[in-house]
Design an enzyme around this catalytic site. Sequence first.
Site, PDB file in Angstrom:
ATOM      1  CE  LYS A  96      -3.715   2.293   2.494  1.00 50.91           C
ATOM      2  NZ  LYS A  96      -3.139   3.356   3.358  1.00 50.91           N
ATOM      3  N   GLY A 157      -8.039   9.776   9.276  1.00 54.60           N
ATOM      4  CA  GLY A 157      -8.379   9.906  10.681  1.00 54.60           C
ATOM      5  C   GLY A 157      -9.388  10.981  11.013  1.00 54.60           C
ATOM      6  CB  ALA A 184      -8.058   8.162   4.146  1.00 52.37           C
ATOM      7  N   GLY A 185     -10.744   8.624   5.975  1.00 57.08           N
ATOM      8  CA  GLY A 185     -11.808   9.574   6.222  1.00 57.08           C
ATOM      9  C   GLY A 185     -13.142   8.991   6.635  1.00 57.08           C
ATOM     10  CG  ASN A 206      -6.143   1.823  11.594  1.00 56.39           C
ATOM     11  OD1 ASN A 206      -4.953   1.727  11.338  1.00 56.39           O
ATOM     12  ND2 ASN A 206      -6.580   1.500  12.801  1.00 56.39           N
ATOM     13  CB  THR A 207      -8.976   6.289  12.940  1.00 52.59           C
ATOM     14  OG1 THR A 207      -7.628   6.431  12.483  1.00 52.59           O
ATOM     15  CG2 THR A 207      -9.160   7.131  14.191  1.00 52.59           C
TER      16      THR A 207
END
Length: 257
Positions: A96, A157, A184-185, A206-207
């Site tokens: 990645k 994040g 992301a986001g 993830n977050t």
Amino acid sequence: MLTLYGTELSSRLLLGTARYPSPAILAEAVRRSKTEIVTVSLRRETAGGKAGGAFFELIRDLGVRVLPNTAGCHSVKEAALTAKMAREVFRTNWIKLELIGHQDTLQPDVFQLVEAARILTEDGFEVFPYTTEDLVVGEHLLGAGCKVLMPWCAPIGSAMGPQNIPGLRAMRAEFPDLPLIVDAGIGRPSHAATVMELGFDAVLLNTAVASAADPAAMAEAFANAIDAGHGGYLAGLLEPRDMAVPSTPVIGKGVFA
């Protein structure tokens, strides 16, 4: 089935492994998400010494495929070196590719990204580039050898969810047969369902999971939302209208003068 570089997968959720309260909670989140791919930052884990070794063992025991990333890299040279180290450690050609261009927004440096993607592809890597929804950048990444694109929907994040739905929709239309993974986001399961309803092939999280009050339960909630969004897309979603349309048929109703 989702196919990425010739590998067939049942799950459309890719899960990051950073910031979990404990290894046990990470393991439970992976299991309940039913993900088949986890992303790993080689730079962070190798810096952990013995703890990093224990982390790698945990990931192996979970039986999932590892997608190493180049998180924290700011130059082509740095990203290429990290990718080569990851290939040695994880014995995979998957990478990645992240090349950060702006420290506050963590926006990818798309100019260096294309160059790095070309170098790594020529070296035998199968590149998953973290990019924007820019169509021209996407074309250049395909020209560099990428067979997957990973556009953001908001800064890493941020949990803001999709900020440019027309742009994401245009990207899906421009690359109808290419695997597109939103990266992301994403902050809520509803965000994940929204991008899947646009026709995207998968979501990387993830977050939103790791920082939840109950990461394992949140991982399962996201998995369900992703499946629901994808199912809705395949079934054919009703497009919004400006005016009301009666849902009850009028045929057979009596007419009163």
